[in-house]
Design a protein around this motif. Structure first.
Motif, PDB file in Angstrom:
ATOM      1  N   GLU A  61       0.922  -1.128  -0.071  1.00 51.92           N
ATOM      2  CA  GLU A  61      -0.077   0.101  -0.042  1.00 51.92           C
ATOM      3  C   GLU A  61       0.930   1.272  -0.104  1.00 51.92           C
ATOM      4  O   GLU A  61       0.500   2.202  -0.547  1.00 51.92           O
ATOM      5  N   ALA A  62       1.897   1.148   0.809  1.00 51.77           N
ATOM      6  CA  ALA A  62       2.878   2.488   0.863  1.00 51.77           C
ATOM      7  C   ALA A  62       3.410   2.546  -0.709  1.00 51.77           C
ATOM      8  O   ALA A  62       3.574   3.632  -1.112  1.00 51.77           O
ATOM      9  N   THR A  63       3.994   1.570  -1.029  1.00 57.29           N
ATOM     10  CA  THR A  63       4.783   1.588  -2.352  1.00 57.29           C
ATOM     11  C   THR A  63       4.024   1.977  -3.531  1.00 57.29           C
ATOM     12  O   THR A  63       4.451   2.407  -4.637  1.00 57.29           O
ATOM     13  N   SER A  64       2.799   1.609  -3.268  1.00 57.38           N
ATOM     14  CA  SER A  64       1.967   1.944  -4.411  1.00 57.38           C
ATOM     15  C   SER A  64       1.422   3.446  -4.783  1.00 57.38           C
ATOM     16  O   SER A  64       1.342   3.742  -5.880  1.00 57.38           O
ATOM     17  N   ARG A 123       6.798   5.788  -9.720  1.00 60.68           N
ATOM     18  CA  ARG A 123       7.566   4.916 -10.793  1.00 60.68           C
ATOM     19  C   ARG A 123       7.597   3.235 -10.368  1.00 60.68           C
ATOM     20  O   ARG A 123       8.226   2.946  -9.440  1.00 60.68           O
ATOM     21  N   PRO A 124       6.658   2.643 -11.122  1.00 53.66           N
ATOM     22  CA  PRO A 124       6.040   1.063 -10.791  1.00 53.66           C
ATOM     23  C   PRO A 124       7.554   0.427 -10.657  1.00 53.66           C
ATOM     24  O   PRO A 124       7.691  -0.423  -9.643  1.00 53.66           O
ATOM     25  N   GLU A 125       8.593   0.588 -11.539  1.00 55.78           N
ATOM     26  CA  GLU A 125       9.760  -0.342 -11.611  1.00 55.78           C
ATOM     27  C   GLU A 125      10.639  -0.205 -10.311  1.00 55.78           C
ATOM     28  O   GLU A 125      11.374  -0.754 -10.102  1.00 55.78           O
ATOM     29  N   ASP A 137      12.080  -1.926  -4.951  1.00 52.68           N
ATOM     30  CA  ASP A 137      13.346  -1.272  -4.163  1.00 52.68           C
ATOM     31  C   ASP A 137      12.909  -0.542  -2.997  1.00 52.68           C
ATOM     32  O   ASP A 137      13.571  -0.564  -1.952  1.00 52.68           O
ATOM     33  N   LEU A 138      11.625   0.418  -3.103  1.00 54.88           N
ATOM     34  CA  LEU A 138      11.512   1.383  -2.072  1.00 54.88           C
ATOM     35  C   LEU A 138      10.742   0.256  -0.894  1.00 54.88           C
ATOM     36  O   LEU A 138      11.364   0.451   0.095  1.00 54.88           O
ATOM     37  N   GLY A 139      10.302  -0.701  -1.117  1.00 55.79           N
ATOM     38  CA  GLY A 139       9.751  -1.815  -0.282  1.00 55.79           C
ATOM     39  C   GLY A 139      10.789  -2.684   0.431  1.00 55.79           C
ATOM     40  O   GLY A 139      10.494  -2.756   1.673  1.00 55.79           O
TER      41      GLY A 139
END
Length: 167
Positions: A45-48, A52-54, A58-60
């Motif tokens: 939910e946070a990373t959505s 930039r989906p790609e 990495d953010l997760g």
């Protein structure tokens, strides 16, 4: 189906695969998997929100169990203090109750996951494991209800260990 949903379904499967005399390994894996379902739901939910989906995966990886636990403890404490003031029924109160359910379930699920993974002396029973999975499933539903609310989005940011600027 989202990864978090798959994990929740797997937790149910593991808890129910041996209806009579389930093995401790199945029950332990079920408790752990239920926690990871909620962990990954919140991260997803946070990373959505990232444009930039790609780069979302990495953010997760930036999210950490300890920081997420600390943020959830702080949010639960903050909401408990609010509830003690006996607020009048309102839409905001309903949102806060759902957010409290999510944060509280995250805390309890992480504690139970730690016990399931590391306390080999603890015996797990199927009824309590299924109750834990049900609590996580209820947290999923609470999240779906409030996911677009500003306070819910701020909670997601706090899971990174970041405090909002207004504090």
């Amino acid at each position: 189906m989202a990864y978090s949903d798959d994990l929740l379904e797997l937790a149910q499967h593991l808890a129910n695969m041996e209806p009579t005399n389930p093995r401790q390994a199945c029950l332990r894996r079920s408790v752990s998997t239920a926690y990871y379902a909620l962990f990954h739901l919140l991260i997803s939910e946070a990373t959505s929100n990232w444009i930039r989906p790609e780069l979302r995966a990495d953010l997760g990886r930036v999210f950490a169990h300890g920081r997420m636990m600390s943020a959830s403890l702080e949010k639960r404490s903050e909401l408990n203090a609010y509830f003690k003031k006996d607020p009048l029924p309102s839409e905001a109160l309903t949102v806060f109750k759902h957010l409290h359910a999510v944060a509280d379930t995250f805390i309890l699920a992480q504690e139970k996951r730690e016990a399931a993974d590391y306390d080999t002396g603890k015996e797990w029973d199927q009824m309590n494991v299924l109750a834990q999975i049900d609590a996580v499933a209820a947290a999923f539903e609470s999240w779906k209800t409030i996911r677009e609310e500003p306070v819910a989005q701020a909670y997601l940011v706090s899971l990174l260990g970041i405090r909002p600027r207004s504090e």
